[in-house]
Scaffold this motif. Structure first.
Motif, short mmCIF file in Angstrom:
data_model
loop_
_atom_site.label_atom_id
_atom_site.label_comp_id
_atom_site.label_asym_id
_atom_site.label_seq_id
_atom_site.Cartn_x
_atom_site.Cartn_y
_atom_site.Cartn_z
N LEU A 103 4.55 -15.63 11.33
CA LEU A 103 3.27 -15.91 11.42
C LEU A 103 2.63 -15.31 12.63
O LEU A 103 1.47 -14.98 12.68
CB LEU A 103 3.29 -17.37 11.59
CG LEU A 103 1.89 -18.11 12.04
CD1 LEU A 103 1.02 -18.15 10.87
CD2 LEU A 103 2.14 -19.67 12.31
N LEU A 104 3.53 -15.32 13.79
CA LEU A 104 2.85 -14.72 15.25
C LEU A 104 2.74 -12.96 14.96
O LEU A 104 1.75 -12.56 15.91
CB LEU A 104 4.04 -14.81 16.23
CG LEU A 104 4.02 -16.24 16.59
CD1 LEU A 104 5.19 -16.37 17.70
CD2 LEU A 104 2.66 -16.88 16.89
N GLN A 105 3.23 -12.51 13.85
CA GLN A 105 2.97 -11.08 13.79
C GLN A 105 1.82 -10.97 12.92
O GLN A 105 1.28 -9.75 12.69
CB GLN A 105 4.06 -10.31 13.09
CG GLN A 105 5.17 -10.54 14.04
CD GLN A 105 6.78 -9.85 13.51
OE1 GLN A 105 6.75 -9.51 12.25
NE2 GLN A 105 7.75 -9.92 14.17
N SER A 106 1.22 -11.92 12.26
CA SER A 106 0.10 -12.03 11.40
C SER A 106 -1.24 -11.81 12.01
O SER A 106 -1.55 -12.21 12.83
CB SER A 106 0.00 -12.98 10.42
OG SER A 106 -0.90 -12.98 9.78
N HIS B 243 -3.92 -14.22 14.22
CA HIS B 243 -4.52 -13.95 15.61
C HIS B 243 -6.15 -14.05 15.48
O HIS B 243 -6.57 -14.37 16.52
CB HIS B 243 -4.01 -12.52 16.10
CG HIS B 243 -2.69 -12.85 16.64
ND1 HIS B 243 -2.25 -12.97 17.87
CD2 HIS B 243 -1.50 -12.15 15.80
CE1 HIS B 243 -0.80 -13.06 17.81
NE2 HIS B 243 -0.50 -12.38 16.72
N LYS B 244 -6.54 -13.58 14.56
CA LYS B 244 -7.84 -13.94 14.09
C LYS B 244 -8.50 -15.30 14.14
O LYS B 244 -9.59 -15.64 14.78
CB LYS B 244 -8.52 -13.15 12.92
CG LYS B 244 -8.70 -11.77 12.88
CD LYS B 244 -9.31 -11.01 11.89
CE LYS B 244 -9.22 -9.64 11.78
NZ LYS B 244 -9.73 -8.80 10.43
N VAL C 208 -11.02 -19.88 16.85
CA VAL C 208 -11.04 -21.19 17.44
C VAL C 208 -11.29 -21.19 18.91
O VAL C 208 -12.11 -22.13 19.52
CB VAL C 208 -9.65 -22.08 16.97
CG1 VAL C 208 -9.51 -23.28 17.67
CG2 VAL C 208 -9.35 -22.22 15.51
N TYR C 209 -10.52 -20.16 19.39
CA TYR C 209 -10.73 -20.06 20.84
C TYR C 209 -12.30 -19.92 21.50
O TYR C 209 -12.96 -20.52 22.19
CB TYR C 209 -9.98 -19.03 21.57
CG TYR C 209 -10.21 -18.81 22.86
CD1 TYR C 209 -9.74 -19.54 23.94
CD2 TYR C 209 -11.06 -17.62 23.61
CE1 TYR C 209 -9.75 -19.27 25.45
CE2 TYR C 209 -11.23 -17.56 24.78
CZ TYR C 209 -10.56 -18.26 25.60
OH TYR C 209 -10.66 -17.99 27.18
#
Length: 80
Positions: free
Chosen positions: A19-22, A26-27, A32-33
């Motif tokens: 998941l963290l490599q996807s 990240h988008k 959300v940020y």
């Protein structure tokens, strides 16, 4: 029973790493940020700025040059 817990923990680690490599993850986190920052602080500076396209920028430079020439000659500003 212990083996089952270890197997699940390893599966969880593998899923988190994937998941963290996807890029999609990240988008999504970035969007959300941005929304959180927008609600906290209002419109960010990047969005409130306007940009000129090449044609608009060239017209602006031409107008600016004419204004400087008119001021150097002592002509009153009458352009709108």
């Amino acid at each position: 029973m212990v083996w089952k817990a270890l197997w699940l923990a390893e599966l969880e680690r593998a899923m988190i790493n994937r998941l963290l490599q996807s890029q999609v993850w990240h988008k999504m986190v970035g969007r959300v940020y941005q929304r959180v920052q927008y609600h906290r602080h209002g419109v960010p500076m990047e969005e409130s700025r306007t940009t000129l396209s090449d044609g608009q920028f060239n017209r602006f430079l031409k107008y600016f040059k004419e204004e400087l020439q008119d001021q150097a000659k002592g002509k009153p500003p009458n352009k709108l």
